[in-house]
Write an enzyme that holds these catalytic residues in place. Structure first.
Site, mmCIF file in Angstrom:
data_model
loop_
_atom_site.group_PDB
_atom_site.id
_atom_site.type_symbol
_atom_site.label_atom_id
_atom_site.label_comp_id
_atom_site.label_asym_id
_atom_site.label_seq_id
_atom_site.Cartn_x
_atom_site.Cartn_y
_atom_site.Cartn_z
ATOM 1 N N ALA A 65 17.764 129.186 -47.518
ATOM 2 C CA ALA A 65 17.004 129.510 -48.721
ATOM 3 C C ALA A 65 17.807 129.098 -49.942
ATOM 4 O O ALA A 65 19.044 129.090 -49.913
ATOM 5 C CB ALA A 65 16.737 131.009 -48.761
ATOM 6 N N GLY A 112 17.455 130.212 -43.508
ATOM 7 C CA GLY A 112 16.027 129.927 -43.414
ATOM 8 C C GLY A 112 15.753 128.565 -42.777
ATOM 9 O O GLY A 112 14.695 128.356 -42.191
HETATM 10 N N1 CO8 Z 1 20.980 127.206 -51.940
HETATM 11 C C1 CO8 Z 1 21.126 126.542 -53.080
HETATM 12 N N2 CO8 Z 1 21.924 125.454 -53.215
HETATM 13 C C2 CO8 Z 1 22.598 125.048 -52.112
HETATM 14 C C3 CO8 Z 1 22.500 125.710 -50.879
HETATM 15 C C4 CO8 Z 1 21.627 126.844 -50.815
HETATM 16 N N3 CO8 Z 1 21.415 127.505 -49.662
HETATM 17 N N4 CO8 Z 1 23.295 125.093 -49.982
HETATM 18 C C5 CO8 Z 1 23.866 124.063 -50.626
HETATM 19 N N5 CO8 Z 1 23.463 124.035 -51.916
HETATM 20 C C6 CO8 Z 1 23.851 123.075 -52.943
HETATM 21 C C7 CO8 Z 1 25.239 123.406 -53.501
HETATM 22 O O1 CO8 Z 1 25.148 124.405 -54.502
HETATM 23 C C8 CO8 Z 1 25.655 122.057 -54.024
HETATM 24 O O2 CO8 Z 1 25.015 121.828 -55.268
HETATM 25 P P1 CO8 Z 1 25.894 121.343 -56.562
HETATM 26 O O3 CO8 Z 1 26.320 119.960 -56.176
HETATM 27 O O4 CO8 Z 1 24.901 121.382 -57.667
HETATM 28 O O5 CO8 Z 1 27.026 122.299 -56.674
HETATM 29 C C9 CO8 Z 1 25.048 121.067 -53.030
HETATM 30 O O6 CO8 Z 1 23.993 121.773 -52.394
HETATM 31 C C10 CO8 Z 1 26.035 120.607 -51.972
HETATM 32 O O7 CO8 Z 1 26.609 121.759 -51.364
HETATM 33 P P2 CO8 Z 1 28.198 121.991 -51.181
HETATM 34 O O8 CO8 Z 1 28.930 121.333 -52.306
HETATM 35 O O9 CO8 Z 1 28.404 123.443 -50.978
HETATM 36 O O10 CO8 Z 1 28.442 121.147 -49.846
HETATM 37 P P3 CO8 Z 1 29.546 121.419 -48.704
HETATM 38 O O11 CO8 Z 1 29.441 120.241 -47.795
HETATM 39 O O12 CO8 Z 1 30.857 121.738 -49.288
HETATM 40 O O13 CO8 Z 1 29.033 122.741 -47.936
HETATM 41 C C11 CO8 Z 1 27.412 124.170 -46.847
HETATM 42 C C12 CO8 Z 1 27.813 122.727 -47.250
HETATM 43 C C13 CO8 Z 1 28.389 124.722 -45.812
HETATM 44 C C14 CO8 Z 1 26.005 124.086 -46.256
HETATM 45 C C15 CO8 Z 1 27.426 125.072 -48.120
HETATM 46 O O14 CO8 Z 1 26.674 124.431 -49.140
HETATM 47 C C16 CO8 Z 1 26.851 126.448 -47.909
HETATM 48 O O15 CO8 Z 1 27.504 127.317 -47.384
HETATM 49 N N6 CO8 Z 1 25.586 126.639 -48.354
HETATM 50 C C17 CO8 Z 1 24.936 127.948 -48.250
HETATM 51 C C18 CO8 Z 1 24.525 128.258 -46.823
HETATM 52 C C19 CO8 Z 1 23.880 129.608 -46.732
HETATM 53 O O16 CO8 Z 1 24.448 130.639 -47.017
HETATM 54 N N7 CO8 Z 1 22.578 129.613 -46.305
HETATM 55 C C20 CO8 Z 1 21.825 130.841 -46.112
HETATM 56 C C21 CO8 Z 1 21.050 131.155 -47.361
HETATM 57 S S1 CO8 Z 1 20.201 132.707 -47.261
HETATM 58 C C22 CO8 Z 1 18.839 132.375 -46.309
HETATM 59 O O17 CO8 Z 1 18.629 131.271 -45.854
HETATM 60 C C23 CO8 Z 1 17.904 133.526 -46.031
HETATM 61 C C24 CO8 Z 1 16.619 133.012 -45.424
HETATM 62 C C25 CO8 Z 1 15.516 133.995 -45.610
HETATM 63 C C26 CO8 Z 1 14.134 133.326 -45.647
HETATM 64 C C27 CO8 Z 1 14.006 132.192 -46.627
HETATM 65 C C28 CO8 Z 1 13.152 132.495 -47.868
HETATM 66 C C29 CO8 Z 1 12.934 131.291 -48.735
#
Ligand code: CO8
Length: 261
Positions: A65, A112
């Protein structure tokens, strides 16, 4: 229909939905969640389509998400919107689809995103795929089926460990524990998913839909009920024109010409 966050195409009986927010690893915002639901509903209604693929392309499926969009929401807002944000979202639309839906996954399928792949009928994974429910690291819990579907797919021990620690599973481990149907090299992912979907779409559609219903029955029903359900449906399939055609074609040593596909 035109979309902002996804690409949709129909090719040789296959509907392909590609998540398209590459700058944020296809994070699932409100619009994307809604649009995937709309697209699944539209492909479900499209007579030309016999099978649907959902993919994020050959780099990443979805990093969950959109945390930045979600972070200030209140309990009240989520509750009143009947979570996630809208009545009709992608998870519900995938659940309701009677046509098969394949997830083609490369790179991260988290939160998600992982839940979206598990809502699909089966997952074809690239060797780069990584599955996880990392919500615990941001102080919340899976909310679109993660604790339920992951547990049914891989068993309590692995699901519990992954949800409690946020540990990701790579493609090998995911195949080993039955989360994915198979692994292919990343550069072959989309072609393999397409060929698989094309094969399904070329089969008799009523029989395909009946099989999907029967296999899904096995997930929740006890064995006796499931076997009885399958037996009734097997008998019912003899009413399909395609069934008569398939069996006659076999007896006459020719390829079947299915009418309904
Ligand atoms: N939301 C928003 N932006 C994101 C997300 C996210 N989940 N994941 C990555 N991004 C963005 C980063 O902010 C970054 O943007 P910017 O360049 O503007 O800073 C860009 O994508 C690239 O990401 P990273 O620089 O972090 O890339 P890395 O290769 O270093 O890391 C990861 C990749 C490991 C995937 C890392 O980005 C991460 O941990 N992301 C979050 C993962 C997470 O916690 N997901 C769970 C979210 S909660 C959820 O899914 C609940 C679901 C419930 C139902 C859904 C309802 C809609």
């Amino acid at each position: 229909m035109s979309y902002e966050t996804i690409l949709v195409e129909v090719k040789q009986g296959v509907g392909i939905i590609t998540l398209n927010r590459p700058k944020v690893m296809n994070a699932l915002n409100k619009t994307l969640t809604f649009e995937v639901g709309q697209a699944v509903d539209a492909l479900e209604k499209d007579e030309e389509v016999g099978c649907i693929i959902i993919t994020g392309g050959d780099q990443v499926f979805a990093a969950g998400a959109d945390i930045k969009e979600m972070k200030d929401l209140s309990f009240h807002e989520l509750h009143m919107a009947n979570f996630p944000y809208i009545q009709r979202d992608c998870w519900r639309a995938i659940d309701d689809a009677r046509k098969p839906v394949i997830a083609a996954v490369a790179g991260f399928a988290l939160g998600g995103g992982c839940e979206m792949t598990m809502a699909c009928d089966f997952i074809i994974a690239a060797d780069t795929a990584k599955f996880g429910q990392p919500e615990i690291s941001i102080g919340t819990i899976p909310g679109a089926g993660g604790t339920q579907r992951l547990t049914k797919a891989v068993g309590k021990a692995k699901a519990m460990e992954m949800c409690l620690t946020g540990r990701m599973m790579d493609a090998q481990e995911a195949e080993h524990c039955g989360l994915v149907s198979r692994i292919v090299p990343a550069q072959e992912l989309l072609e393999t998913a397409f060929k698989t979907a094309r094969k399904i779409a070329s089969n008799s559609r009523p029989a395909v839909m009946m099989i999907k219903e029967c296999v899904n029955m096995a997930v929740d029903a006890d064995l006796g009920d499931g076997i009885a359900f399958e037996r009734r449906n097997f008998a019912a399939s003899f009413a399909f024109e395609d069934c008569k055609e398939g069996m006659n074609a076999f007896a006459e040593k020719r390829k079947p010409e299915f009418k309904h596909r």
